[in-house]
Write a protein that holds these residues in place. Sequence first.
Motif, mmCIF file in Angstrom:
data_model
loop_
_atom_site.group_PDB
_atom_site.id
_atom_site.type_symbol
_atom_site.label_atom_id
_atom_site.label_comp_id
_atom_site.label_asym_id
_atom_site.label_seq_id
_atom_site.Cartn_x
_atom_site.Cartn_y
_atom_site.Cartn_z
ATOM 1 N N ASP A 35 12.918 -32.620 59.100
ATOM 2 C CA ASP A 35 11.900 -33.006 60.071
ATOM 3 C C ASP A 35 10.752 -31.999 60.062
ATOM 4 N N VAL A 36 11.083 -30.706 60.074
ATOM 5 C CA VAL A 36 10.053 -29.664 60.044
ATOM 6 C C VAL A 36 9.255 -29.744 58.751
ATOM 7 N N ARG A 37 9.941 -29.902 57.643
ATOM 8 C CA ARG A 37 9.251 -29.996 56.341
ATOM 9 C C ARG A 37 8.286 -31.172 56.312
ATOM 10 N N LEU A 38 8.736 -32.308 56.822
ATOM 11 C CA LEU A 38 7.878 -33.497 56.828
ATOM 12 C C LEU A 38 6.667 -33.292 57.728
ATOM 13 N N ARG A 39 6.881 -32.715 58.899
ATOM 14 C CA ARG A 39 5.765 -32.479 59.813
ATOM 15 C C ARG A 39 4.766 -31.484 59.250
ATOM 16 N N HIS A 40 5.222 -30.575 58.385
ATOM 17 C CA HIS A 40 4.337 -29.580 57.781
ATOM 18 C C HIS A 40 3.862 -29.990 56.388
ATOM 19 N N VAL A 43 6.861 -31.878 51.720
ATOM 20 C CA VAL A 43 7.796 -32.757 51.011
ATOM 21 C C VAL A 43 6.998 -33.745 50.170
ATOM 22 N N THR A 44 7.455 -33.963 48.955
ATOM 23 C CA THR A 44 6.874 -34.988 48.085
ATOM 24 C C THR A 44 7.952 -36.011 47.793
ATOM 25 N N VAL A 45 7.591 -37.286 47.890
ATOM 26 C CA VAL A 45 8.529 -38.362 47.561
ATOM 27 C C VAL A 45 8.098 -38.958 46.231
ATOM 28 N N ALA A 46 9.036 -39.027 45.303
ATOM 29 C CA ALA A 46 8.754 -39.572 43.974
ATOM 30 C C ALA A 46 9.883 -40.513 43.583
ATOM 31 N N HIS A 47 9.641 -41.291 42.546
ATOM 32 C CA HIS A 47 10.642 -42.244 42.057
ATOM 33 C C HIS A 47 11.329 -41.695 40.817
ATOM 34 N N TRP A 48 12.649 -41.844 40.797
ATOM 35 C CA TRP A 48 13.473 -41.360 39.688
ATOM 36 C C TRP A 48 14.339 -42.504 39.192
ATOM 37 N N LEU A 49 14.518 -42.569 37.878
ATOM 38 C CA LEU A 49 15.326 -43.591 37.220
ATOM 39 C C LEU A 49 16.658 -42.980 36.806
ATOM 40 N N PHE A 50 17.761 -43.662 37.138
ATOM 41 C CA PHE A 50 19.067 -43.141 36.752
ATOM 42 C C PHE A 50 19.426 -43.631 35.361
ATOM 43 N N LYS A 51 19.615 -42.689 34.452
ATOM 44 C CA LYS A 51 20.036 -42.993 33.087
ATOM 45 C C LYS A 51 21.480 -42.608 32.860
ATOM 46 N N GLY A 52 22.043 -41.818 33.765
ATOM 47 C CA GLY A 52 23.427 -41.394 33.630
ATOM 48 C C GLY A 52 23.544 -40.195 32.712
ATOM 49 N N VAL A 53 24.699 -39.613 32.746
ATOM 50 C CA VAL A 53 25.011 -38.487 31.870
ATOM 51 C C VAL A 53 25.984 -39.009 30.831
ATOM 52 N N ALA A 54 25.622 -38.894 29.583
ATOM 53 C CA ALA A 54 26.460 -39.451 28.516
ATOM 54 C C ALA A 54 27.791 -38.718 28.437
ATOM 55 N N ARG A 55 28.854 -39.491 28.336
ATOM 56 C CA ARG A 55 30.177 -38.912 28.105
ATOM 57 C C ARG A 55 30.542 -39.136 26.650
ATOM 58 N N ASP A 96 19.843 -47.564 35.383
ATOM 59 C CA ASP A 96 18.573 -48.220 35.676
ATOM 60 C C ASP A 96 18.267 -48.389 37.165
ATOM 61 N N ASP A 97 19.053 -47.772 38.061
ATOM 62 C CA ASP A 97 18.661 -47.712 39.466
ATOM 63 C C ASP A 97 17.391 -46.873 39.560
ATOM 64 N N VAL A 98 16.490 -47.251 40.442
ATOM 65 C CA VAL A 98 15.306 -46.452 40.743
ATOM 66 C C VAL A 98 15.447 -45.992 42.189
ATOM 67 N N VAL A 99 15.347 -44.687 42.400
ATOM 68 C CA VAL A 99 15.555 -44.126 43.724
ATOM 69 C C VAL A 99 14.329 -43.339 44.151
ATOM 70 N N SER A 100 13.951 -43.513 45.415
ATOM 71 C CA SER A 100 12.924 -42.664 46.017
ATOM 72 C C SER A 100 13.617 -41.377 46.438
ATOM 73 N N VAL A 101 13.083 -40.251 45.998
ATOM 74 C CA VAL A 101 13.696 -38.958 46.260
ATOM 75 C C VAL A 101 12.692 -38.062 46.979
ATOM 76 N N ALA A 102 13.112 -37.529 48.127
ATOM 77 C CA ALA A 102 12.299 -36.535 48.838
ATOM 78 C C ALA A 102 12.644 -35.167 48.269
ATOM 79 N N VAL A 103 11.623 -34.423 47.879
ATOM 80 C CA VAL A 103 11.819 -33.098 47.290
ATOM 81 C C VAL A 103 11.045 -32.077 48.119
ATOM 82 N N HIS A 104 11.730 -30.989 48.481
ATOM 83 C CA HIS A 104 11.066 -29.896 49.184
ATOM 84 C C HIS A 104 10.127 -29.211 48.202
ATOM 85 N N ASP A 105 8.842 -29.186 48.528
ATOM 86 C CA ASP A 105 7.829 -28.695 47.597
ATOM 87 C C ASP A 105 8.085 -27.265 47.107
ATOM 88 N N LEU A 106 8.575 -26.395 47.987
ATOM 89 C CA LEU A 106 8.788 -24.998 47.593
ATOM 90 C C LEU A 106 9.964 -24.825 46.641
#
Length: 136
Positions: A35-40, A43-55, A96-106
């Motif tokens: 909440d504090v991060r968002l008010r200040h 935070v950046t929200v970006a889209h990420w695609l899941f490709k998985g980790v190959a086994r 191939d899921d696309v997720v919105s991810v909030a990332v703390h800028d610092l």
Amino acid sequence: FRVPDRYVVLRRSDTDPGADIVPLFRTAHDLERWDVRLRHDAVTVAHWLFKGVARSNGDSEQPPVPPNAGERFALLLVSRGRQLLPVSRRYEPRKDDVVSVAVHDLEADEAHEMLVALGWQPLPEPDAATSEGASG
């Protein structure tokens, strides 16, 4: 502490008068910190695609979130095909899921490294000028 109220989404089945409570977020988060991060505007929200980790057998899966992930990022919303759903503890990423991810800028560099190690790939954000020109 003047923290605004939190909203909870409840899903009801037509056949069951009780509510099915779906906990939000895949892992526990410090909501007051976010909440504090968002008010200040830290935070950046970006889209990420899941490709998985190959086994070794060619399948892909997501390794568990490392304990040192802390509060660097939070998975928010998943787009899977035509579905758009909040990320909950029940969420298991699929290829191939696309997720919105909030990332703390610092902590963005560390967050990006962790997300890549977890099988996620950042998607290019659409250029705002291009988007505006296409709509008008």
